[in-house]
Design a protein around this motif. Sequence first.
Motif, PDB file in Angstrom:
ATOM      1  N   PHE A  35       1.499  11.358  -4.706  1.00  0.00           N
ATOM      2  CA  PHE A  35       2.915  11.134  -4.997  1.00  0.00           C
ATOM      3  C   PHE A  35       3.059  10.208  -6.203  1.00  0.00           C
ATOM      4  CE2 PHE A  35       6.458   8.224  -4.775  1.00  0.00           C
ATOM      5  CZ  PHE A  35       7.541   9.087  -4.755  1.00  0.00           C
ATOM      6  N   LEU A  36       2.297   9.104  -6.215  1.00  0.00           N
ATOM      7  CA  LEU A  36       2.404   8.137  -7.318  1.00  0.00           C
ATOM      8  C   LEU A  36       2.009   8.750  -8.654  1.00  0.00           C
ATOM      9  CD1 LEU A  36       1.228   4.517  -6.436  1.00  0.00           C
ATOM     10  CD2 LEU A  36       3.510   5.367  -6.889  1.00  0.00           C
ATOM     11  N   VAL A  37       0.953   9.544  -8.656  1.00  0.00           N
ATOM     12  CA  VAL A  37       0.514  10.192  -9.898  1.00  0.00           C
ATOM     13  C   VAL A  37       1.626  11.086 -10.439  1.00  0.00           C
ATOM     14  CG1 VAL A  37      -1.078  11.923 -10.830  1.00  0.00           C
ATOM     15  CG2 VAL A  37      -1.952  10.043  -9.437  1.00  0.00           C
ATOM     16  N   GLU A  38       2.213  11.883  -9.565  1.00  0.00           N
ATOM     17  CA  GLU A  38       3.299  12.776  -9.986  1.00  0.00           C
ATOM     18  C   GLU A  38       4.513  11.979 -10.460  1.00  0.00           C
ATOM     19  OE1 GLU A  38       5.059  16.054 -11.185  1.00  0.00           O
ATOM     20  OE2 GLU A  38       3.014  15.991 -10.420  1.00  0.00           O
ATOM     21  N   VAL A  85       8.720   5.294   0.309  1.00  0.00           N
ATOM     22  CA  VAL A  85       8.116   6.625   0.417  1.00  0.00           C
ATOM     23  C   VAL A  85       7.458   6.692   1.786  1.00  0.00           C
ATOM     24  CG1 VAL A  85       6.378   8.195  -0.504  1.00  0.00           C
ATOM     25  CG2 VAL A  85       7.716   6.763  -2.058  1.00  0.00           C
ATOM     26  N   ILE A  86       7.775   7.750   2.510  1.00  0.00           N
ATOM     27  CA  ILE A  86       7.212   7.962   3.838  1.00  0.00           C
ATOM     28  C   ILE A  86       6.173   9.070   3.757  1.00  0.00           C
ATOM     29  CG2 ILE A  86       7.705   8.615   6.232  1.00  0.00           C
ATOM     30  CD1 ILE A  86       9.187   6.074   5.347  1.00  0.00           C
ATOM     31  N   ILE A  94       8.209  11.998   2.111  1.00  0.00           N
ATOM     32  CA  ILE A  94       9.659  11.867   2.035  1.00  0.00           C
ATOM     33  C   ILE A  94       9.974  10.721   1.087  1.00  0.00           C
ATOM     34  CG2 ILE A  94      11.776  11.479   3.346  1.00  0.00           C
ATOM     35  CD1 ILE A  94      10.013  12.251   5.878  1.00  0.00           C
ATOM     36  N   GLU A  95      10.636  11.051  -0.007  1.00  0.00           N
ATOM     37  CA  GLU A  95      10.990  10.031  -0.992  1.00  0.00           C
ATOM     38  C   GLU A  95      12.383   9.499  -0.697  1.00  0.00           C
ATOM     39  OE1 GLU A  95      11.314   9.450  -5.825  1.00  0.00           O
ATOM     40  OE2 GLU A  95      10.967  11.441  -5.005  1.00  0.00           O
ATOM     41  N   MET A 106      14.500   7.890   7.973  1.00  0.00           N
ATOM     42  CA  MET A 106      14.018   8.841   6.967  1.00  0.00           C
ATOM     43  C   MET A 106      13.100   9.884   7.588  1.00  0.00           C
ATOM     44  SD  MET A 106      13.269   6.248   3.791  1.00  0.00           S
ATOM     45  CE  MET A 106      12.458   7.510   2.807  1.00  0.00           C
ATOM     46  N   LEU A 107      12.386   9.512   8.632  1.00  0.00           N
ATOM     47  CA  LEU A 107      11.479  10.454   9.296  1.00  0.00           C
ATOM     48  C   LEU A 107      12.222  11.635   9.911  1.00  0.00           C
ATOM     49  CD1 LEU A 107       8.989   8.042  11.052  1.00  0.00           C
ATOM     50  CD2 LEU A 107       8.393   9.820   9.405  1.00  0.00           C
TER      51      LEU A 107
END
Length: 109
Positions: A35-38, A85-86, A94-95, A106-107
């Motif tokens: 997620f962080l890379v993207e 971020v979950i 889930i952002e 959020m879940l």
Amino acid sequence: MSSRRAPIPPLMLELSKLIVQIYRRQTMRRAFASFLVEKEREMGEHLSLAKGPDRLSTGWVFYYQSRAYVETSSINEMLVGHGPVIVADDGRVIEGSSMDRDPEEMLKR
């Protein structure tokens, strides 16, 4: 001859549980790293883990921030408007936004 299996020793059960926990944590960390890379590509900004991971009922919550802010604590380097971020136990990422105050809620998305 009986097809009954011998009971699994308690130590083996505990070891098996530990292996599953380690695997899940590695999988969860890889999902967040991806997620962080993207997100870095999308934003053109180097990012870092700011807080977490913290365990939720069925997932993990991470908080990220610009790497410059994490390293310097300079408010001029702080990102705003993003949220936690979950990484759910089922693999969903889930952002959140700055309006998301309750990671457990959020879940349910």
